[in-house]
Design an enzyme around this catalytic site. Structure first.
Site, PDB file in Angstrom:
ATOM      1  N   LYS A 105       0.977  -1.029  -0.122  1.00 50.41           N
ATOM      2  CA  LYS A 105      -0.010  -0.079  -0.091  1.00 50.41           C
ATOM      3  C   LYS A 105       0.923   1.032   0.131  1.00 50.41           C
ATOM      4  O   LYS A 105       0.651   2.144  -0.772  1.00 50.41           O
ATOM      5  CB  LYS A 105      -0.780  -0.055   1.290  1.00 50.41           C
ATOM      6  CG  LYS A 105      -2.053  -1.015   1.632  1.00 50.41           C
ATOM      7  CD  LYS A 105      -2.753  -0.882   2.484  1.00 50.41           C
ATOM      8  CE  LYS A 105      -2.276  -0.710   3.788  1.00 50.41           C
ATOM      9  NZ  LYS A 105      -1.612  -1.983   4.237  1.00 50.41           N
ATOM     10  N   ARG A 131      -9.467   1.392   8.455  1.00 50.80           N
ATOM     11  CA  ARG A 131      -9.333  -0.015   8.981  1.00 50.80           C
ATOM     12  C   ARG A 131     -10.289  -0.480   9.442  1.00 50.80           C
ATOM     13  O   ARG A 131     -10.179  -1.927   9.802  1.00 50.80           O
ATOM     14  CB  ARG A 131      -7.888   0.087   9.672  1.00 50.80           C
ATOM     15  CG  ARG A 131      -6.702  -0.195   8.927  1.00 50.80           C
ATOM     16  CD  ARG A 131      -5.763  -0.444   9.710  1.00 50.80           C
ATOM     17  NE  ARG A 131      -4.277  -0.962   9.456  1.00 50.80           N
ATOM     18  CZ  ARG A 131      -3.256  -0.415   9.044  1.00 50.80           C
ATOM     19  NH1 ARG A 131      -3.148   0.871   8.931  1.00 50.80           N
ATOM     20  NH2 ARG A 131      -2.055  -0.981   9.108  1.00 50.80           N
ATOM     21  N   ARG A 158      11.323  -5.604   4.228  1.00 46.48           N
ATOM     22  CA  ARG A 158      10.690  -4.123   4.017  1.00 46.48           C
ATOM     23  C   ARG A 158      11.676  -3.151   4.962  1.00 46.48           C
ATOM     24  O   ARG A 158      12.073  -3.401   6.145  1.00 46.48           O
ATOM     25  CB  ARG A 158       9.423  -4.066   4.646  1.00 46.48           C
ATOM     26  CG  ARG A 158       9.164  -2.477   4.836  1.00 46.48           C
ATOM     27  CD  ARG A 158       7.760  -2.582   4.637  1.00 46.48           C
ATOM     28  NE  ARG A 158       6.629  -2.801   5.847  1.00 46.48           N
ATOM     29  CZ  ARG A 158       5.456  -2.835   6.084  1.00 46.48           C
ATOM     30  NH1 ARG A 158       4.696  -2.213   4.885  1.00 46.48           N
ATOM     31  NH2 ARG A 158       4.840  -3.346   6.830  1.00 46.48           N
ATOM     32  N   ARG A 162      10.983  -1.607  10.404  1.00 44.76           N
ATOM     33  CA  ARG A 162      10.039  -1.439  11.776  1.00 44.76           C
ATOM     34  C   ARG A 162       9.841  -2.053  12.745  1.00 44.76           C
ATOM     35  O   ARG A 162       9.938  -3.263  12.441  1.00 44.76           O
ATOM     36  CB  ARG A 162       8.613  -1.053  10.996  1.00 44.76           C
ATOM     37  CG  ARG A 162       8.292   0.024  10.198  1.00 44.76           C
ATOM     38  CD  ARG A 162       7.061   0.025   9.424  1.00 44.76           C
ATOM     39  NE  ARG A 162       6.077  -0.455  10.094  1.00 44.76           N
ATOM     40  CZ  ARG A 162       4.804  -0.459   9.594  1.00 44.76           C
ATOM     41  NH1 ARG A 162       4.663   0.086   8.505  1.00 44.76           N
ATOM     42  NH2 ARG A 162       3.534  -1.023  10.144  1.00 44.76           N
ATOM     43  N   ARG A 172      -0.825  -9.019  13.299  1.00 43.40           N
ATOM     44  CA  ARG A 172      -1.279  -7.800  12.533  1.00 43.40           C
ATOM     45  C   ARG A 172      -2.069  -8.389  11.167  1.00 43.40           C
ATOM     46  O   ARG A 172      -3.076  -7.910  10.776  1.00 43.40           O
ATOM     47  CB  ARG A 172      -0.374  -7.109  11.689  1.00 43.40           C
ATOM     48  CG  ARG A 172       0.653  -6.023  12.911  1.00 43.40           C
ATOM     49  CD  ARG A 172       1.807  -5.459  12.525  1.00 43.40           C
ATOM     50  NE  ARG A 172       1.679  -4.571  11.370  1.00 43.40           N
ATOM     51  CZ  ARG A 172       2.802  -4.456  10.428  1.00 43.40           C
ATOM     52  NH1 ARG A 172       3.806  -5.023  10.605  1.00 43.40           N
ATOM     53  NH2 ARG A 172       2.658  -3.497   9.434  1.00 43.40           N
TER      54      ARG A 172
END
Ligand code: AMP
Length: 210
Positions: free
Chosen positions: A13, A88, A123, A156, A167
């Site tokens: 995203k 969300r 990531r 992160r 998550r």
């Protein structure tokens, strides 16, 4: 043009929002980036959000809705915006409607759960400007340094494998229902997330222009 990007954590995203933002010259609004900044700065809202974020849960609706409302009231949103990570939950989507915001399209980037861990482990996110990278699919030119602002591109904390499992559960339980919510309104377009950024962007642009 007001757009929403939906998708599981790690679906791409943030990366696609950056591409769309540059192409259509509309701001990318990432509630995750705004919240991380608030946590870093120790603001009241950051203090409220921290423990939820670290455990892979959602920050309470009223906190995030307040943040979003203030952000879209800023001048740079007059010509449209792209929401990355909001709404969300169904109550967040309803709050957006109650604000009188008309959404033109909702783009869902679909990636299977089995592929998410591998995507997230590579990531990297810039600590300073929030730009997204991937060590294999979308690397920084200089290792660990953001191409856009020279900040540190780091992993992160909530990208640790245990938190990613949480998550994903949160995504399926609370966010995935938005796919039907927007499909019923005739706003939903879906693309299959590809490994390469350019390949996904091509599908995203085709879907937005259709
Ligand atoms: P993201 O960068 O979009 O993956 O968001 C990181 C974390 O921030 C999420 O796991 C949530 O804890 C929190 N967060 C971001 N956006 C929202 C939202 N719209 N509603 C609730 N929590 C959010």
């Amino acid at each position: 043009m007001n757009l929403i990007l939906l998708g599981a954590p790690g679906a791409g995203k943030g990366t696609q929002a950056e591409v769309i933002s540059a192409k259509f010259n509309i701001p990318q609004i990432s509630t995750g980036n705004i919240l991380r900044e608030a946590v870093k700065n120790g603001t009241e809202c950051g203090i409220k959000a921290k423990s939820y974020m670290e455990s892979g849960a959602l920050v309470p609706d009223e906190v995030v809705i307040g943040i979003l409302k203030d952000r879209i009231a800023e001048d740079d949103c007059n010509g449209g915006f792209i929401l990355d990570g909001f709404p969300r939950t169904v109550p967040q989507a309803e709050a957006l409607e109650a604000m009188g915001v008309n959404i033109d399209k909702v783009l869902s980037i679909d990636v299977e759960d089995a592929a998410i861990q591998a995507r997230i482990s590579g990531r990297r996110v810039c600590e300073k400007c929030g730009a997204s990278y991937h060590i294999e699919y979308n690397p920084t030119k200089v290792e660990g340094i953001c191409d856009k602002c020279g900040g540190n591109a780091v992993q992160r904390k909530d990208d640790a494998p245990e938190t990613v499992v949480e998550r994903l559960k949160t995504y399926h339980a609370q966010t995935a229902p938005l796919i039907d919510f927007y499909a019923e309104k005739g706003k939903l377009v879906r693309v299959k997330g590809q490994d390469g950024v350019a390949e996904t962007s091509k599908l995203v642009m085709e879907a937005l222009e259709a």
